[in-house]
Design an enzyme around this catalytic site. Sequence first.
Site, PDB file in Angstrom:
ATOM      1  N   CYS A   1      29.304  26.457   5.753  1.00 57.80           N
ATOM      2  CA  CYS A   1      28.823  27.201   4.467  1.00 57.80           C
ATOM      3  C   CYS A   1      28.262  28.338   5.035  1.00 57.80           C
ATOM      4  O   CYS A   1      27.655  28.976   6.029  1.00 57.80           O
ATOM      5  CB  CYS A   1      27.582  25.724   4.631  1.00 57.80           C
ATOM      6  SG  CYS A   1      26.218  26.934   3.660  1.00 57.80           S
TER       7      CYS A   1
ATOM      8  N   LYS B   1      45.041  28.919 -37.171  1.00 59.18           N
ATOM      9  CA  LYS B   1      45.839  28.227 -36.037  1.00 59.18           C
ATOM     10  C   LYS B   1      44.679  27.744 -35.012  1.00 59.18           C
ATOM     11  O   LYS B   1      44.401  28.457 -34.407  1.00 59.18           O
ATOM     12  CB  LYS B   1      46.668  28.732 -35.320  1.00 59.18           C
ATOM     13  CG  LYS B   1      47.999  27.164 -34.473  1.00 59.18           C
ATOM     14  CD  LYS B   1      48.499  28.128 -33.847  1.00 59.18           C
ATOM     15  CE  LYS B   1      49.711  27.028 -33.586  1.00 59.18           C
ATOM     16  NZ  LYS B   1      48.824  26.212 -32.370  1.00 59.18           N
TER      17      LYS B   1
ATOM     18  N   CYS C   1      28.649  21.626   1.248  1.00 62.10           N
ATOM     19  CA  CYS C   1      28.048  21.973   1.788  1.00 62.10           C
ATOM     20  C   CYS C   1      26.949  20.536   2.413  1.00 62.10           C
ATOM     21  O   CYS C   1      26.052  20.552   1.203  1.00 62.10           O
ATOM     22  CB  CYS C   1      26.653  23.388   2.331  1.00 62.10           C
ATOM     23  SG  CYS C   1      25.793  23.013   3.192  1.00 62.10           S
TER      24      CYS C   1
ATOM     25  N   TYR D   1      44.275  19.884 -42.654  1.00 62.62           N
ATOM     26  CA  TYR D   1      45.087  21.334 -43.205  1.00 62.62           C
ATOM     27  C   TYR D   1      46.684  21.199 -43.848  1.00 62.62           C
ATOM     28  O   TYR D   1      47.445  21.553 -43.988  1.00 62.62           O
ATOM     29  CB  TYR D   1      45.186  22.104 -42.075  1.00 62.62           C
ATOM     30  CG  TYR D   1      46.121  22.118 -40.755  1.00 62.62           C
ATOM     31  CD1 TYR D   1      46.773  21.038 -40.843  1.00 62.62           C
ATOM     32  CD2 TYR D   1      44.604  22.582 -39.998  1.00 62.62           C
ATOM     33  CE1 TYR D   1      47.220  20.605 -38.982  1.00 62.62           C
ATOM     34  CE2 TYR D   1      45.716  21.980 -38.338  1.00 62.62           C
ATOM     35  CZ  TYR D   1      46.430  21.091 -38.201  1.00 62.62           C
ATOM     36  OH  TYR D   1      46.736  20.431 -36.723  1.00 62.62           O
TER      37      TYR D   1
ATOM     38  N   CYS E   1      24.627  28.281   5.617  1.00 62.37           N
ATOM     39  CA  CYS E   1      23.490  28.043   6.869  1.00 62.37           C
ATOM     40  C   CYS E   1      24.641  27.928   8.114  1.00 62.37           C
ATOM     41  O   CYS E   1      23.848  27.143   9.088  1.00 62.37           O
ATOM     42  CB  CYS E   1      22.358  26.828   5.858  1.00 62.37           C
ATOM     43  SG  CYS E   1      23.874  25.311   5.758  1.00 62.37           S
TER      44      CYS E   1
ATOM     45  N   ASP F   1      42.666  25.699 -32.200  1.00 63.58           N
ATOM     46  CA  ASP F   1      42.795  25.437 -31.527  1.00 63.58           C
ATOM     47  C   ASP F   1      41.675  24.303 -30.884  1.00 63.58           C
ATOM     48  O   ASP F   1      40.847  24.801 -30.025  1.00 63.58           O
ATOM     49  CB  ASP F   1      42.371  26.553 -30.722  1.00 63.58           C
ATOM     50  CG  ASP F   1      43.288  26.829 -29.109  1.00 63.58           C
ATOM     51  OD1 ASP F   1      44.063  25.803 -28.879  1.00 63.58           O
ATOM     52  OD2 ASP F   1      43.329  27.731 -27.812  1.00 63.58           O
TER      53      ASP F   1
ATOM     54  N   CYS G   1      19.729  23.350   3.338  1.00 63.47           N
ATOM     55  CA  CYS G   1      20.335  24.807   2.999  1.00 63.47           C
ATOM     56  C   CYS G   1      19.844  25.471   2.184  1.00 63.47           C
ATOM     57  O   CYS G   1      19.374  25.209   1.460  1.00 63.47           O
ATOM     58  CB  CYS G   1      21.774  24.126   2.685  1.00 63.47           C
ATOM     59  SG  CYS G   1      22.458  25.816   2.445  1.00 63.47           S
TER      60      CYS G   1
ATOM     61  N   LYS H   1      52.100  33.276 -32.525  1.00 64.12           N
ATOM     62  CA  LYS H   1      50.672  33.376 -31.963  1.00 64.12           C
ATOM     63  C   LYS H   1      50.175  34.037 -31.257  1.00 64.12           C
ATOM     64  O   LYS H   1      51.062  35.241 -31.377  1.00 64.12           O
ATOM     65  CB  LYS H   1      51.115  31.883 -30.486  1.00 64.12           C
ATOM     66  CG  LYS H   1      51.032  30.876 -30.878  1.00 64.12           C
ATOM     67  CD  LYS H   1      51.103  29.568 -29.821  1.00 64.12           C
ATOM     68  CE  LYS H   1      50.143  29.447 -29.164  1.00 64.12           C
ATOM     69  NZ  LYS H   1      50.228  28.420 -28.654  1.00 64.12           N
TER      70      LYS H   1
ATOM     71  N   GLU I   1      47.190  30.618 -42.687  1.00 61.72           N
ATOM     72  CA  GLU I   1      45.789  29.538 -42.454  1.00 61.72           C
ATOM     73  C   GLU I   1      45.264  30.104 -40.851  1.00 61.72           C
ATOM     74  O   GLU I   1      46.217  30.335 -40.298  1.00 61.72           O
ATOM     75  CB  GLU I   1      46.615  28.382 -42.466  1.00 61.72           C
ATOM     76  CG  GLU I   1      46.172  27.947 -44.212  1.00 61.72           C
ATOM     77  CD  GLU I   1      47.184  26.462 -43.516  1.00 61.72           C
ATOM     78  OE1 GLU I   1      46.624  26.074 -43.120  1.00 61.72           O
ATOM     79  OE2 GLU I   1      46.860  25.776 -44.897  1.00 61.72           O
TER      80      GLU I   1
END
Length: 714
Positions: free
Chosen positions: A474, A173, A492, A290, A477, A175, A497, A380, A171
Amino acid sequence: MQLRSILQWHPRPRERVQRLLVLGTLLLLLGTTGRCATDAAASVSSTTTTAANVPAALTPEVAQRELAALRAEVARHDALYHQKAAPEISDFAYDQLKRRLRALEAAWPKLARATPAVSEVGDDRTGLFQTYRHRAPMLSLDKTYAEADLRAFQTRLAKQLGAAALAFVVEPKFDGLAVSVTYERGQLVRAVTRGNGVEGDDITANVLALCRLPRRLRATCDDGTPNPLPERIELRGELFVTFAEFQRLNAEREAAGETPFAHPRNLAAGAIRQRELPREATRALSVAFYGIGACEPASALPLSQQALHAQMRAWGLPGVAQVWTARGADELWAAVQALARARPGFAFPTDGAVIKLDSFAQQREVGESDHAPRWAIAYKFAPERAETLVRGITVQVGRTGMLTPVAELAPVTLGGSTVARATLHNRAELARLDIRPGDFVSVEKAGEIIPAIVGVNRAHRPADSAPYVFPAVCPACRTPVVARAGEAAVRCPNADCPAQLRRRLEHFASKACLALEGFGPATVDALVTSGRVKTLPDLYRLQRNDLTAAGLGGEKTAERLLATIAASRRAELWRFIHGLGVPQVGATSAKALARQHGSLAALAAEWAEKPELAPHRAVIAELLAAGVEPTPPSAANANLAGKTVVLTGTLPSLTRAQATAKIEAAGGKVSGSVSRKTDFVVAGAEPGAKLAQARALGVPVIDEDELLQLLAGE
Ligand code: IVH
């Protein structure tokens, strides 16, 4: 890295773990000459870890320290994965850590016993929910990345069962997040997370709100024959988010200025653990069953895994849509490869294949270990990974001022597409990873979607390399950046800005908001750079000469752009609300706010009490002054507009989804839990605890007929 330096004790646990991993990989490579690193790493499995992988050079003292460090590291990653739904490393890297830990434990069993152990199953209990003790423990699965281990698994079982070629089911797997769902006499009564394997969080209400899941099992088959219902059955399955839902929800998050989820699993785990469910997530989760935990009476149990799949289909439950069957080791490996080929077409995320003995009698005969069944194994898929050069690190300024470092990479092909950039998330994460321009890094596609940097190859680090210094100002600016207490993000703080303004305008003009055709990043850039647009409302004050002076083409172009803006003055109210770019307000919330308040002025009045929303109120005032006249949503039903409704039990004619849709269309909000703020509870047959809570709090309770009357405006 020199072997000597790898073996040296390092004061920082992370460095120690890093060194152990490097060492482990080196040893693996030594034992598998002629292979590439990924193949070599993938050829050793957690089920075959032996003391042979551990260097004799480690003294017991060093081994003990490493064991403790590795256990602490594994425990930290367990907590990040299970409790916070925010893993920092890939599953593959995690599996390598665990494998290394097992090797050390095997080499020093006495030390291993003397050092506190790490649970095999992990623990995803959050403390936010009532807990429930599973009738049968929820176990984990042994896993491998190697074909040889699958063959060894079949040989071991065949020997134990005295059979030549055993029948298996293969089957996908899934996630996601393991869940145990109990049906009593066909009625869904409970949904619980794995927790520590013995007891988990009772997430029944959230599962019902977030999942398309039958509340009753079908007692009759399609052909009319009776379909026996066990007294009580604890079914095991996986909660997950499909790729399509993942993209939809992440787009909403990005539009709302929130960080998108890196993987559908994090989204599923994050959503299911919330007490207050985000509306966007309603019905976003799917489930696939499952397996069986417990069944009463036992005589109601099917006889094989294939029969279980058929039985679950007959009950009307979402199961595993596609399974492969195999007899013997060769067919088993062929089935796993067939699944791997089909995988790109799956609508849901998978990280491998689960191989199970088909016969339940044989399953019982081989039994289980303390943490996993002996009749199943997970194969896996090693993630696709590539090594590439970090050409530089750039820092982007988002529309809320958030500074995001990005690794600019030498382009590499990964999972069929070219990757040239990868987010480094924030200042803290960049410092943690210590990635520098000139480094070679390993890039993986997290969940086959977003490229993530999973490690740095320090052996290739240039001698003159220095840690990256995150800008103190920043980059757009030059305003000094700020960090809120307890937040990893740096921002910032300058609302004017230009970089933030560009992002805000791009958002406002995007399809998800005002859909201003012709106002893409290039136009926005020209308007900001020329100083013609300094705020969102400035868009509605633009004159023809502003556009031509900004270098945006001739008279015709200017006319077209002005016509687009003029037409947008009467756009739907929710588009303006979404366009304001208020944190946490995506398209769905904007629509709800539009229905609830009916105008920008009413919304601004509602926000008067909230100082953090003052800048947005100022924008609303200016938009109105500049002459926008948003179109309010079609008449909301006064009975339900702005009302919070809770549904409980099974309604006679409406499904929960239908009732929710009708209430929302009438301007109401459906919430998953009863509080003093609830306006009324709609109760159907076999209501849950919400009915009692409503009565205790004095919240009015109505039935479906009364709801339909309210919806009809009566
Ligand atoms: S069977 C007794 N089948 O993977 C163990 N598990 O890493 C029964 N998973 O604990 C598990 N897809 O949460 C099984 N088709 C599948 C699965 C599956 C995903 C999850 C499950 C399990 C975990 C182990």
